[in-house]
Design a protein around this motif. Structure first.
Motif, short mmCIF file in Angstrom:
data_model
loop_
_atom_site.label_atom_id
_atom_site.label_comp_id
_atom_site.label_asym_id
_atom_site.label_seq_id
_atom_site.Cartn_x
_atom_site.Cartn_y
_atom_site.Cartn_z
N GLY A 47 -26.53 -4.73 -67.52
CA GLY A 47 -25.63 -3.73 -66.96
C GLY A 47 -24.39 -3.48 -67.78
N GLU A 55 -29.23 -3.17 -65.14
CA GLU A 55 -28.20 -3.31 -64.11
C GLU A 55 -28.04 -4.78 -63.77
OE1 GLU A 55 -28.49 -1.28 -60.03
OE2 GLU A 55 -27.19 0.02 -61.24
N SER A 180 -23.48 -2.27 -60.89
CA SER A 180 -23.39 -3.45 -61.76
C SER A 180 -22.06 -4.17 -61.57
CB SER A 180 -23.55 -3.05 -63.23
OG SER A 180 -24.90 -2.83 -63.55
#
Length: 260
Positions: A47, A55, A180
Motif C-alpha cells: 500500500g 493495499e 491503507s
C-alpha cells in the motif's frame, strides 16, 4: 510488499522498517553511512510502494511476508533490524513470533501505543483524513504550515527532518489509499506486543528520546526484558531524522555490543 537491497552483500544484513505512512525512501539519507558496515534491506510495506498496486491489510499479514523473505533469501536469520517509529512495532512482533531470528533488534524511539478496538477505530478515523491529504499531495495542511512558519530556527530544522520522512514537498504519494492508511494505523494500535520479550541470542536496543517523557522508558522496560536503553536528549526520531552520522554510529555500536 517489496524489499530494496543495497550495499555489499558480503557484509552483515540489516533490515530497515519505515514509520507510519512513510516510504522505504525515508532511509535514503542514511544508506551511504550504513553501507560501511551493513548490507541494507529497506522494507516497503503493502500500500505504500510506488512500484506496485497493493493495499496494507494488517501488521500480521505484513509480518508473514517479511518472515517469508528472510527465510527464503537470508536463511531465516539476519544480523540486525531497525524499526523507525511504527517500524519498532514490526521489529518487536517479528522477534516475539520467533519464526525468524534477529540478532539485534533496534527500536527507534517508537511510542508503542496500543488501544482497544473501539478507541482504535475512533483514533484512526480522526487521523486518516489529515494523513491522507498530507501524504497524497505532499503538502502540509495550512494550520500546520502556519505553526511551522512561526517556530524558531531550531524547531524548523527538527520539523523539516521529520517531514522529510513523510515525503513532504517531494511531490506526494497519490497511490496511497485512505484504506491503507486506516488499516496501518488501526492495526498498529490493536496488534498487541507481548510484555517481557526475551529471546535467546537476540539483544533488543532502544534509542530512547528522553524528551518524549519517562513513561516511554517504563513502557520499553515492560515490553522487553533487559533492553539496552540508549538515551538521547532529543525528540521522537530526531536522531534518525536530523543527525544521520551519529545515528549510523549508534547503530554500529549497538550491533557490535558497545553497551552504554
Amino acid at each position: 510488499m517489496k524489499f530494496y537491497e543495497s550495499g555489499d552483500n558480503r557484509k552483515p544484513v540489516i533490515f530497515l522498517f519505515p514509520g507510519t505512512c512513510c516510504l522505504y525512501s525515508s532511509f535514503n539519507h542514511i544508506l551511504d553511512g550504513l553501507h560501511s558496515y551493513f548490507y541494507t534491506v529497506a522494507v516497503s510495506y503493502d500500500g505504500f510502494d510506488p512500484n506496485e498496486k497493493t493495499e496494507f491489510c494488517s501488521m500480521e499479514d505484513e509480518c508473514e511476508k517479511i518472515e517469508q523473505e528472510i527465510r527464503k533469501n537470508y536463511g531465516g536469520r539476519i544480523k540486525a533490524a531497525y524499526g523507525c517509529s511504527l517500524g519498532g512495532s514490526f521489529v518487536s512482533l517479528l522477534i516475539q513470533r520467533k519464526r525468524i531470528h534477529i540478532d539485534h533488534g533496534i527500536i527507534g524511539s517508537s511510542d508503542m501505543d496500543e488501544a482497544g478496538l473501539f478507541m482504535a477505530r475512533i483514533q484512526s478515523s480522526i487521523v486518516v483524513p489529515i494523513m491522507y491529504r498530507m501524504v497524497h499531495t505532499g503538502k502540509l495542511p495550512k494550520f500546520m504550515q502556519k505553526k511551522i512558519n512561526e517556530a524558531d530556527k531550531s524547531k524548523k530544522e527538527l520539523v523539516a527532518g521529520f517531514l522529510n520522512m513523510f515525503g513532504i514537498d517531494q511531490g506526494g504519494s497519490p497511490w496511497i489509499t485512505k484504506q491503507s492508511i486506516y488499516n496501518q494505523f488501526y492495526s498498529d494500535l490493536v496488534t498487541k506486543v507481548q510484555h517481557g520479550i526475551d529471546v535467546p541470542g537476540t539483544t533488543i536496543h532502544v534509542f530512547y528520546a528522553t524528551k518524549m517523557g519517562k513513561k516511554y522508558e517504563k513502557r520499553y522496560c515492560s515490553y522487553f526484558k533487559n533492553p539496552d536503553i540508549r538515551r538521547h536528549n532529543m525528540q521522537h526520531e530526531e536522531l534518525f531524522c536530523c543527525h544521520s552520522a551519529e545515528w549510523v554510529e549508534e547503530v554500529k555500536k549497538a550491533v557490535e555490543g558497545d553497551r552504554q
